[in-house]
Design an enzyme around this catalytic site. Structure first.
Site, PDB file in Angstrom:
ATOM      1  N   TYR A 188       0.900  -1.133   0.136  1.00  0.00           N
ATOM      2  CA  TYR A 188       0.044   0.018   0.085  1.00  0.00           C
ATOM      3  C   TYR A 188       1.051   1.161   0.121  1.00  0.00           C
ATOM      4  O   TYR A 188       1.981   1.133   0.635  1.00  0.00           O
ATOM      5  CB  TYR A 188      -0.783   0.034   1.318  1.00  0.00           C
ATOM      6  CG  TYR A 188      -1.808   0.961   1.305  1.00  0.00           C
ATOM      7  CD1 TYR A 188      -2.602   1.158   0.171  1.00  0.00           C
ATOM      8  CD2 TYR A 188      -1.983   1.971   2.188  1.00  0.00           C
ATOM      9  CE1 TYR A 188      -3.654   2.404   0.062  1.00  0.00           C
ATOM     10  CE2 TYR A 188      -3.038   2.933   2.532  1.00  0.00           C
ATOM     11  CZ  TYR A 188      -3.767   3.168   1.262  1.00  0.00           C
ATOM     12  OH  TYR A 188      -4.862   4.280   1.461  1.00  0.00           O
ATOM     13  N   TYR A 233      -3.258   5.296   8.846  1.00  0.00           N
ATOM     14  CA  TYR A 233      -2.515   3.905   8.445  1.00  0.00           C
ATOM     15  C   TYR A 233      -1.543   3.721   9.280  1.00  0.00           C
ATOM     16  O   TYR A 233      -0.238   3.857   9.181  1.00  0.00           O
ATOM     17  CB  TYR A 233      -2.200   3.920   7.214  1.00  0.00           C
ATOM     18  CG  TYR A 233      -1.941   2.510   6.501  1.00  0.00           C
ATOM     19  CD1 TYR A 233      -2.813   1.500   6.141  1.00  0.00           C
ATOM     20  CD2 TYR A 233      -0.448   1.873   6.012  1.00  0.00           C
ATOM     21  CE1 TYR A 233      -2.581   0.347   5.772  1.00  0.00           C
ATOM     22  CE2 TYR A 233      -0.329   0.763   5.900  1.00  0.00           C
ATOM     23  CZ  TYR A 233      -1.637  -0.374   5.487  1.00  0.00           C
ATOM     24  OH  TYR A 233      -1.160  -1.490   4.995  1.00  0.00           O
TER      25      TYR A 233
END
Ligand code: NAD
Length: 282
Positions: A168, A178
């Protein structure tokens, strides 16, 4: 002769692992999956009851499901509290080394290895609030798990084979939310993709690539809590204004695993409607 794939990290039909399995099966591969031990019972029950048939489960034959916990390399690594845990009681031989041995015993060899798993217990915490334990757990489950899988499966991979992981963009750009060391874990995974491409390429003629995927409302992503925001951000800002489908990632994995990609190794391929190329939101 058809190819055989082992896909680690499939426990329902909502994630990238399932979509990759589907695409590989459509291209003629035999499918073996590794399912996280605590998720095993529900996954197998759902498979038996045909719960996934609507997402083309009927079109995909899974030859065998192996229980797997990729944070443990061999039985000596497993602590007492896990051994005693109810959710692990019914299964056996689920450490990485044991699963590779079982696959060797059952099938002899594989051609394609897919790592579609990640876990960060403190993912909802900013990096500055992440504990050492949480950070190391994220790297263990999301990065070293790949090194370990490739290390143990490489001896049973046929030359010319291919290995793929999922990453990612939070590894290289700031994606607030995140957290828990997950951005660090993805950075490690991406760097390791290059080193492993060299080592596995020279030693076993195996290609190693990673797909940097756009946002998908999988079970893991929902646990992070910001996935709907990320999906609408992507829709609003990416060059291609459409929802990303898991099948688009699956099809890229099938391409990377095929002879069409025979000169591609050590690469990071974005499958994200082009969002990575944007410099500002619009
Ligand atoms: P998912 O929930 O379908 O897959 C994650 C899987 O990992 C689950 O099946 C879970 O059971 C398994 N797992 C967790 N810990 C494990 C362990 N110790 N051993 C074995 N299995 C374990 O979610 P997903 O989003 O499809 O995730 C697949 C991959 O895609 C991950 O690497 C994730 O980081 C990556 N990815 C996801 C997105 C997204 O938006 N969903 C974006 C980019 C990359």
């Amino acid at each position: 002769k058809g190819k055989r794939a082992f896909i680690a990290g499939v426990a329902d039909d909502n994630g990238y692992g399932w979509a990759i399995a589907k695409s590989l099966a459509a291209a003629g591969a035999e499918i073996l999956v590794g399912t996280w031990v605590p998720a095993l019972n529900i996954f197998e029950m759902s498979l038996r009851r045909g719960k996934f048939d609507a997402s083309h489960g009927t079109l995909m034959e899974i030859t065998k499901v192996y229980p797997l916990d990729a944070v443990f390399d061999n039985p000596e690594d497993v602590p007492e509290d896990i051994k005693a845990n109810k959710r692990y009681a019914g299964a056996s031989n689920w450490t990485v080394q044991e699963v590779a041995e079982l696959v060797k015993k059952d099938f002899g060899s594989i051609d394609i290895l897919v790592h579609s798993l990640a876990n960060g217990p403190e993912v909802t915490k900013p990096l500055l609030e992440t504990s050492r334990k949480g950070y190391l757990a994220a790297v263990s489950a999301s990065s070293y798990s790949y090194v370990s899988l490739l290390k143990h499966f490489l001896p049973i991979m046929n030359p010319g084979g291919s290995s793929i992981s999922l990453t990612y963009i939070a590894s290289e750009r700031i994606i607030p939310g995140y957290g828990g060391g997950m951005s660090s874990a993805k950075a490690a995974l991406e760097s390791d993709t290059k080193v492993l491409a060299f080592e596995a390429g020279r030693k076993h003629k195996i290609r190693v690539n990673t797909i940097s995927a756009g946002p998908l409302g999988s079970r893991a992503a929902k646990a992070i809590g910001f996935i709907d925001t990320m999906i609408s951000y992507s829709f609003a800002n990416a060059p291609l204004q459409k929802e990303l489908s898991a099948d688009e990632v699956g099809n890229t994995a099938a391409f990377l695993a095929s002879p069409l990609a025979s000169a591609i190794t050590g690469a990071l391929i974005y499958v994200d409607n082009g969002l990575n190329a944007m410099g500002v939101g619009v």
